[in-house]
Design a protein around this motif. Structure first.
Motif, mmCIF file in Angstrom:
data_model
loop_
_atom_site.group_PDB
_atom_site.id
_atom_site.type_symbol
_atom_site.label_atom_id
_atom_site.label_comp_id
_atom_site.label_asym_id
_atom_site.label_seq_id
_atom_site.Cartn_x
_atom_site.Cartn_y
_atom_site.Cartn_z
ATOM 1 N N VAL A 59 0.837 -1.202 0.000
ATOM 2 C CA VAL A 59 0.000 0.000 0.000
ATOM 3 C C VAL A 59 0.871 1.250 0.000
ATOM 4 O O VAL A 59 0.578 2.232 -0.701
ATOM 5 N N ALA A 60 1.958 1.232 0.779
ATOM 6 C CA ALA A 60 2.842 2.398 0.838
ATOM 7 C C ALA A 60 3.461 2.690 -0.527
ATOM 8 O O ALA A 60 3.552 3.848 -0.947
ATOM 9 N N GLN A 61 3.869 1.633 -1.222
ATOM 10 C CA GLN A 61 4.463 1.838 -2.541
ATOM 11 C C GLN A 61 3.419 2.334 -3.540
ATOM 12 O O GLN A 61 3.698 3.228 -4.344
ATOM 13 N N LEU A 62 2.212 1.749 -3.520
ATOM 14 C CA LEU A 62 1.181 2.174 -4.464
ATOM 15 C C LEU A 62 0.711 3.594 -4.182
ATOM 16 O O LEU A 62 0.226 4.280 -5.088
ATOM 17 N N SER A 63 0.835 4.043 -2.946
ATOM 18 C CA SER A 63 0.411 5.397 -2.582
ATOM 19 C C SER A 63 1.497 6.423 -2.861
ATOM 20 O O SER A 63 1.269 7.632 -2.678
ATOM 21 N N SER A 64 2.649 5.963 -3.282
ATOM 22 C CA SER A 64 3.766 6.860 -3.513
ATOM 23 C C SER A 64 3.543 7.697 -4.769
ATOM 24 O O SER A 64 2.810 7.315 -5.685
ATOM 25 N N ASP A 65 4.197 8.849 -4.814
ATOM 26 C CA ASP A 65 4.147 9.694 -6.012
ATOM 27 C C ASP A 65 5.121 9.213 -7.077
ATOM 28 O O ASP A 65 5.074 9.684 -8.220
ATOM 29 N N SER A 66 5.997 8.295 -6.711
ATOM 30 C CA SER A 66 7.002 7.789 -7.648
ATOM 31 C C SER A 66 6.401 6.696 -8.532
ATOM 32 O O SER A 66 5.893 5.682 -8.034
ATOM 33 N N THR A 98 -10.002 -3.498 -5.370
ATOM 34 C CA THR A 98 -11.337 -3.160 -5.863
ATOM 35 C C THR A 98 -11.662 -1.700 -5.580
ATOM 36 O O THR A 98 -12.171 -0.971 -6.439
ATOM 37 N N GLU A 99 -11.362 -1.257 -4.372
ATOM 38 C CA GLU A 99 -11.674 0.116 -3.985
ATOM 39 C C GLU A 99 -10.829 1.130 -4.737
ATOM 40 O O GLU A 99 -11.315 2.195 -5.124
ATOM 41 N N ASN A 100 -9.570 0.796 -4.976
ATOM 42 C CA ASN A 100 -8.659 1.767 -5.569
ATOM 43 C C ASN A 100 -8.543 1.652 -7.082
ATOM 44 O O ASN A 100 -7.951 2.528 -7.711
ATOM 45 N N ILE A 101 -9.058 0.566 -7.655
ATOM 46 C CA ILE A 101 -9.003 0.405 -9.111
ATOM 47 C C ILE A 101 -10.417 0.358 -9.689
ATOM 48 O O ILE A 101 -10.802 1.206 -10.496
ATOM 49 N N ALA A 102 -11.208 -0.628 -9.243
ATOM 50 C CA ALA A 102 -12.535 -0.817 -9.836
ATOM 51 C C ALA A 102 -13.486 0.329 -9.501
ATOM 52 O O ALA A 102 -14.270 0.754 -10.356
ATOM 53 N N ALA A 133 -12.860 -16.728 -6.764
ATOM 54 C CA ALA A 133 -12.262 -15.669 -7.578
ATOM 55 C C ALA A 133 -13.265 -14.638 -8.069
ATOM 56 O O ALA A 133 -12.902 -13.734 -8.817
ATOM 57 N N LEU A 134 -14.536 -14.754 -7.673
ATOM 58 C CA LEU A 134 -15.545 -13.779 -8.122
ATOM 59 C C LEU A 134 -15.179 -12.328 -7.806
ATOM 60 O O LEU A 134 -15.435 -11.444 -8.628
ATOM 61 N N PRO A 135 -14.570 -12.024 -6.648
ATOM 62 C CA PRO A 135 -14.236 -10.625 -6.353
ATOM 63 C C PRO A 135 -13.244 -10.002 -7.345
ATOM 64 O O PRO A 135 -13.103 -8.772 -7.364
ATOM 65 N N LEU A 136 -12.569 -10.823 -8.132
ATOM 66 C CA LEU A 136 -11.635 -10.270 -9.116
ATOM 67 C C LEU A 136 -12.352 -9.693 -10.328
ATOM 68 O O LEU A 136 -11.797 -8.859 -11.045
ATOM 69 N N LEU A 137 -13.576 -10.141 -10.580
ATOM 70 C CA LEU A 137 -14.262 -9.735 -11.803
ATOM 71 C C LEU A 137 -14.529 -8.233 -11.881
ATOM 72 O O LEU A 137 -14.382 -7.641 -12.961
ATOM 73 N N PRO A 138 -14.950 -7.546 -10.800
ATOM 74 C CA PRO A 138 -15.133 -6.093 -10.905
ATOM 75 C C PRO A 138 -13.853 -5.352 -11.282
ATOM 76 O O PRO A 138 -13.902 -4.362 -12.016
ATOM 77 N N ILE A 139 -12.727 -5.822 -10.776
ATOM 78 C CA ILE A 139 -11.453 -5.190 -11.131
ATOM 79 C C ILE A 139 -11.189 -5.379 -12.622
ATOM 80 O O ILE A 139 -10.823 -4.432 -13.334
ATOM 81 N N LEU A 140 -11.371 -6.612 -13.094
ATOM 82 C CA LEU A 140 -11.130 -6.887 -14.517
ATOM 83 C C LEU A 140 -12.134 -6.155 -15.398
ATOM 84 O O LEU A 140 -11.785 -5.711 -16.508
ATOM 85 N N GLU A 141 -13.361 -6.006 -14.924
ATOM 86 C CA GLU A 141 -14.350 -5.243 -15.698
ATOM 87 C C GLU A 141 -13.901 -3.796 -15.874
ATOM 88 O O GLU A 141 -14.046 -3.211 -16.951
ATOM 89 N N ARG A 142 -13.354 -3.231 -14.820
ATOM 90 C CA ARG A 142 -12.825 -1.857 -14.909
ATOM 91 C C ARG A 142 -11.675 -1.794 -15.906
ATOM 92 O O ARG A 142 -11.586 -0.860 -16.713
#
Length: 687
Positions: A59-66, A98-102, A133-142
């Motif tokens: 999470v720290a790396q994904l939240s980075s500006d780099s 899901t929250e940060n992508i989808a 694996a159903l929770p992955l589908l909203p991410i892939l839909e996005r």
């Protein structure tokens, strides 16, 4: 080339095997090297990094500006999941994505989204079970809706991998995953922007196949499948060419899904498999709902749509159960139009799959001879096309077409066109023709052409190809000429060309000649080999390139089976022994020892018939090699004695008085650890 005393036996020109390393794990597993910039991008103390949980670090790396830090984090998504375990991956990692992508409106970097689409595929089913694996589908839909094409394609690929794994094993109280899959398909297919519709066409075949395989029988399932078919029809009629192009691209898979086929048309036809039974209802759906889509896309105003549609003709034919009467009405007219299309790209795409299309039409037997003849006339027209790309793609299908049509149709429609193709100005056409001609001689691919046809129609072409200015064309013939080794006795010009090519500048050509010479000995006799082939054989054994020398090593068992132990001992091995004694480089001695060892090596349950006298000569030279001053030579000699031991063809007296004492002495006195190890292996094989 290494010097005489060198212990490095690698040959820079060999193109041989490279050392295989274990997969990299840990911080460098992603293929990226942590940098100072990446470390500074994280707002925490260096000591805290060592104790930070994997999820918090991610999470720290994904939240980075780099951007570098975010890319590095996403590349390690599967590793983070493994570190967290299945339960935390499902309860923390996937909800975060899901929250940060989808469910996020921010535009992430396309590179990060592409990596995410690929990493999600790695989670299933190894870490996340398919039914979870159903929770992955909203991410892939996005991801299926983003503008960047490569991201959408990767997301579609991942979704097509995950969907078939959702069942069995899951227990769904609210009708999922069926309701979720249908809703996802409808949202993508009815979106306002074309990008989502393009992705929808790509996932509909997998969605429909899942419903066919797992949905409970009933009106609700039939209505859902009807919605999916209607959705695909709407996509095929979309005003945007990109959407129609995607529908045409995936039409073949959708037809196979609706027909209930579990294998592709290409595998069914090329594998020679029988036509699977298609239930009448599925056949009716293909005929009345999908065939009109196929016909419409095949006559689309955009050639980029037509070229994809015509290449689906094989799938449509198999979806119609390869019934000749039906395919003649619905598929054959599309093939006829595709062969005469004004766009060369359409003809090119049809040419690439022509043998599959022909096999899917089902025109077999005298009753359908007229239609089969018409198909071969179409094929002949493509062989004479004005565009070289079309001719090259068509030529690749000759062997399969000969198998499907038989010798009579081959000679009537194809044979007389081969000389012109063999003289084609474009090298790629000649190269493809050389390859497919040798495939025609392979019984596993084509067994309908007789030896007389090969001698009459192929021999002049083989002679020309062996004298072609491009080594690629020559190699296609040389590497597979052993398939007609029984006919080489009637191909004097071919044999003469092979002998001349033993001095070719290209080392791959010399290697191919070396592998072919034992087959020439079989075809023309041992006397011919001794008079005409022995000198080229010995020169190839002394070649500067290791792979060329290895060709002679690999050919020794074949030469032994042709000539017998007595001739090998009296004629050939005397030359080898002299080469060993007079060698100026350890590489020559290694090659000679490997040739001797190859005579004793067992291949599966088969072993070479080595006489007692020949075995004695082999053991004598191996024992001599075991005392060589170069460690590499001693290693090869020890390995050769191991083959002698395993073969069981060496008499007990020789083993007990010569081989075992020599190996035992080497184990105790040898300074080189690799040589000592090989000697130990040889002794253990005796036990």
């Amino acid at each position: 080339m290494p010097g005489e005393g060198s212990t490095d036996s690698s040959d820079a020109a060999t193109g041989g095997e490279q050392q295989q390393h274990a997969p990299i794990a840990g911080p460098l597993a992603s293929g990226t090297t942590p940098s100072l910039t990446l470390a500074r991008s994280l707002n925490c103390e260096p000591d805290a990094l060592m104790t930070m949980p994997p999820f918090d670090l991610f999470v720290a790396q994904l939240s980075s500006d780099s951007t570098e830090a975010r890319v590095d984090a996403m590349k390690k998504l599967a590793i983070v999941g493994e570190a967290m375990g299945p339960e935390e991956t499902l309860t923390k990692l996937i909800p975060y994505l899901t929250e940060n992508i989808a469910n996020s409106d921010k535009d992430d970097d396309d590179e990060i989204l592409l990596i995410l689409a690929g990493q999600l595929a790695l989670l299933v089913p190894g870490l996340v079970p398919g039914h979870a694996a159903l929770p992955l589908l909203p991410i892939l839909e996005r991801l299926c809706c983003v503008e960047e094409t490569v991201v959408r394609d990767k997301a579609v690929e991942t979704m097509n991998k995950i969907v078939p794994l959702l069942l069995p094993g899951g227990s769904y109280d609210d009708g999922a995953p069926f309701a979720l899959l249908l809703a996802t398909s409808k949202r993508l297919g009815s979106a306002d922007w074309f990008t989502a519709k393009v992705s929808a066409a790509g996932i509909l075949p997998a969605m429909y196949a899942f419903w066919n395989a797992h949905a409970p029988k009933g009106d609700s399932a039939n209505e859902a499948k009807q919605e999916l078919r209607t959705l695909f029809k709407d996509l095929s009629e979309d005003d945007t060419p990109m959407v129609r192009r995607s529908a045409a691209k995936h039409l073949g898979r959708f037809v196979e899904a609706v027909a209930g086929l579990t294998d592709t048309a290409d595998n069914l036809v090329k594998g020679g498999k029988g036509q699977p039974v298609i239930v009448d209802e599925n056949k009716r759906l293909v005929t009345y709902e999908l065939v009109p889509i196929f016909q419409a896309l095949s006559s689309d105003e955009q050639d980029s749509v037509r070229l994809l549609a015509v290449s689906c003709a094989g799938s449509v034919g198999c979806g119609l159960a390869r019934e000749p009467g039906v395919t003649a009405d619905f598929v054959l007219p599309v093939v006829r139009g595709g062969c005469a299309d004004l766009s060369w790209r359409v003809r090119h795409n049809l040419a690439k799959v022509f043998s599959t299309v022909t096999g899917s039409l089902g025109f077999v037997g005298p009753k359908h001879a007229a239609r089969q003849t018409e198909v071969f006339q179409f094929f002949a027209s493509l062989l004479q096309d004005n565009e070289a790309e079309v001719r090259a793609a068509t030529v690749e299908n000759i062997a399969r077409m000969a198998q499907l049509g038989g010798a009579e149709l081959f000679q009537k429609h194809i044979a007389h066109l081969l000389p012109a193709l063999a003289d084609d100005l474009v090298m790629e056409v000649r190269s493809k023709l050389a390859q497919t001609l040798m495939d025609c001689c392979d019984p596993a691919i084509c067994n309908t052409l007789t030896d007389d046809i090969i001698l009459e129609d192929f021999k002049p072409l083989l002679e020309n190809f062996l004298n072609d200015e491009f080594a690629e064309v020559q190699l296609h013939i040389l590497t597979k000429l052993s398939r007609v080794s029984h006919l080489l006795g009637k191909m004097d010009v071919v044999v003469s060309s092979i002998l001349q090519m033993s001095k070719a500048q290209n080392w791959r050509v010399r290697e191919a000649v070396g592998r072919l010479l034992p087959f020439l000995a079989e075809a023309r006799g041992v006397a011919f080999f001794q008079d005409h082939l022995l000198d080229p054989w010995l020169k190839i054994m002394s070649d500067q390139v290791a792979d060329v020398r290895t060709a002679c090593v690999d050919g020794m068992p074949k030469l032994l089976s042709v000539s017998g132990s007595q001739w090998m001992q009296e004629e050939l091995l005397t030359h080898y022994t002299r080469m060993y004694e007079e060698s100026h480089t350890y590489l020559t001695r290694i090659t000679v020892l490997r040739c001797f060892a190859a005579l004793t090596e067992k291949h599966g349950e088969n072993e070479n018939n080595v006489s007692t006298e020949l075995m004695s000569q082999i053991v004598t030279l191996m024992l001599k090699g075991l005392k060589d001053r170069v460690a590499n030579v001693r290693i090869v000699a020890a390995r050769g004695l191991g083959f002698v031991t395993i073969s069981g063809q060496c008499d007990d007296s020789t083993m007990s008085t010569q081989v075992v004492p020599a190996l035992t002495d080497c184990v105790t006195t040898e300074a080189d650890p690799d040589c000592k190890y090989q000697c130990q292996l040889a002794l253990e094989s005796k036990a």
